[in-house]
Write a protein that holds these residues in place. Structure first.
Motif, PDB file in Angstrom:
ATOM      1  N   TRP A  26      40.896  14.652  30.790  1.00  0.00           N
ATOM      2  CA  TRP A  26      40.768  15.970  30.716  1.00  0.00           C
ATOM      3  C   TRP A  26      41.329  16.572  32.479  1.00  0.00           C
ATOM      4  CZ3 TRP A  26      37.580  11.639  32.211  1.00  0.00           C
ATOM      5  CH2 TRP A  26      38.051  10.895  33.302  1.00  0.00           C
ATOM      6  N   HIS A  28      42.937  19.152  32.370  1.00  0.00           N
ATOM      7  CA  HIS A  28      43.941  19.619  32.404  1.00  0.00           C
ATOM      8  C   HIS A  28      43.655  21.434  32.540  1.00  0.00           C
ATOM      9  CE1 HIS A  28      43.612  18.567  28.012  1.00  0.00           C
ATOM     10  NE2 HIS A  28      43.669  17.856  28.615  1.00  0.00           N
ATOM     11  N   ASP A  29      43.304  21.023  34.189  1.00  0.00           N
ATOM     12  CA  ASP A  29      43.296  22.311  35.034  1.00  0.00           C
ATOM     13  C   ASP A  29      44.929  22.996  35.501  1.00  0.00           C
ATOM     14  OD1 ASP A  29      40.821  21.561  35.287  1.00  0.00           O
ATOM     15  OD2 ASP A  29      41.075  21.181  37.527  1.00  0.00           O
ATOM     16  N   ILE A  30      44.141  23.946  35.319  1.00  0.00           N
ATOM     17  CA  ILE A  30      46.047  24.939  35.273  1.00  0.00           C
ATOM     18  C   ILE A  30      46.735  24.790  37.238  1.00  0.00           C
ATOM     19  CG2 ILE A  30      47.381  26.533  35.213  1.00  0.00           C
ATOM     20  CD1 ILE A  30      46.452  24.702  32.312  1.00  0.00           C
ATOM     21  N   LYS A  38      51.363  24.871  34.677  1.00  0.00           N
ATOM     22  CA  LYS A  38      50.922  24.191  33.817  1.00  0.00           C
ATOM     23  C   LYS A  38      49.830  23.126  34.097  1.00  0.00           C
ATOM     24  CE  LYS A  38      55.827  21.764  34.748  1.00  0.00           C
ATOM     25  NZ  LYS A  38      56.354  22.019  33.360  1.00  0.00           N
ATOM     26  N   PRO A  39      49.478  22.635  32.821  1.00  0.00           N
ATOM     27  CA  PRO A  39      47.993  21.505  32.751  1.00  0.00           C
ATOM     28  C   PRO A  39      49.012  20.915  34.067  1.00  0.00           C
ATOM     29  CG  PRO A  39      48.583  22.401  30.904  1.00  0.00           C
ATOM     30  CD  PRO A  39      49.381  23.200  31.411  1.00  0.00           C
ATOM     31  N   TYR A  41      48.273  17.094  33.433  1.00  0.00           N
ATOM     32  CA  TYR A  41      48.361  16.803  33.460  1.00  0.00           C
ATOM     33  C   TYR A  41      50.137  16.741  32.773  1.00  0.00           C
ATOM     34  CZ  TYR A  41      49.073  19.620  28.435  1.00  0.00           C
ATOM     35  OH  TYR A  41      48.801  20.233  27.393  1.00  0.00           O
ATOM     36  N   SER A  55      42.516   7.666  27.878  1.00  0.00           N
ATOM     37  CA  SER A  55      41.505   8.053  26.146  1.00  0.00           C
ATOM     38  C   SER A  55      40.328   7.268  26.308  1.00  0.00           C
ATOM     39  CB  SER A  55      42.736   8.191  25.289  1.00  0.00           C
ATOM     40  OG  SER A  55      43.137   6.637  25.243  1.00  0.00           O
ATOM     41  N   GLU A  69      46.457  17.050  23.495  1.00  0.00           N
ATOM     42  CA  GLU A  69      47.380  17.792  24.265  1.00  0.00           C
ATOM     43  C   GLU A  69      48.747  16.968  24.843  1.00  0.00           C
ATOM     44  OE1 GLU A  69      45.118  21.019  25.719  1.00  0.00           O
ATOM     45  OE2 GLU A  69      43.534  20.572  25.001  1.00  0.00           O
ATOM     46  N   GLU A  70      48.033  15.630  25.690  1.00  0.00           N
ATOM     47  CA  GLU A  70      49.040  15.054  25.989  1.00  0.00           C
ATOM     48  C   GLU A  70      49.962  14.032  25.633  1.00  0.00           C
ATOM     49  OE1 GLU A  70      45.831  14.724  26.847  1.00  0.00           O
ATOM     50  OE2 GLU A  70      45.301  14.974  28.682  1.00  0.00           O
ATOM     51  N   TYR A  73      52.763  17.166  24.392  1.00  0.00           N
ATOM     52  CA  TYR A  73      53.859  17.465  26.264  1.00  0.00           C
ATOM     53  C   TYR A  73      54.272  16.287  25.641  1.00  0.00           C
ATOM     54  CZ  TYR A  73      54.845  19.665  30.044  1.00  0.00           C
ATOM     55  OH  TYR A  73      55.878  20.115  30.879  1.00  0.00           O
TER      56      TYR A  73
END
Length: 136
Positions: A26, A28-30, A38-39, A41, A55, A69-70, A73
């Motif tokens: 989780w 994913h904060d920018i 960017k996030p 991660y 995960s 998303e990870e 990326y």
């Protein structure tokens, strides 16, 4: 943001040393670090040799889904990613394999190769609880 700045600082001050970092799925904060937004991660993956994504789910599909998303990326940035599986949790029966047997665990992790299109490693949290999973 402080976590990302710490990761960046530790890696930049210790060139030649390999660093692996755990990140929750989780994260994913920018955030902005060194002028790049960017996030979280993404900053961690950029600075790590490998990133271990916690995960924690009990099916292959869910493990991949919460780390998608990870994974994308890491693939786009030629980085190695580790998918983490949890053996015990008090956060519900979908988070870990504690209610399942080793056979179910092995069946689910064997499906990951079909679902993940990059090189990855698997991380088990943690060994003592893995040993205590029921056999059947």
């Amino acid at each position: 943001k402080k976590y990302v700045e710490f990761v960046t600082l530790v890696v930049s001050e210790n060139e030649g040393v390999k660093f692996d970092f755990d990140i929750p799925f989780w994260a994913h904060d920018i955030v902005e670090v060194d002028g790049k937004t960017k996030p979280v991660y993404a900053h961690v993956i950029d600075n790590a040799n490998r990133a271990f994504v916690m995960s924690y789910r009990d099916t292959a599909e869910q493990i991949v889904d919460i780390a998608k998303e990870e994974l994308v990326y890491a693939k786009n940035n030629n980085k190695t990613i580790a998918l983490g599986v949890e053996m015990t949790s008090n956060e519900g029966d979908k988070v870990s394999f504690q209610e399942e047997s080793k056979q179910v665990l092995y069946s689910e992790i064997s499906k990951l190769d079909e679902l993940v299109d990059i090189d990855y490693v698997l991380s088990v949290h943690h060994i003592k609880t893995w040993e205590s999973l029921k056999e059947e």
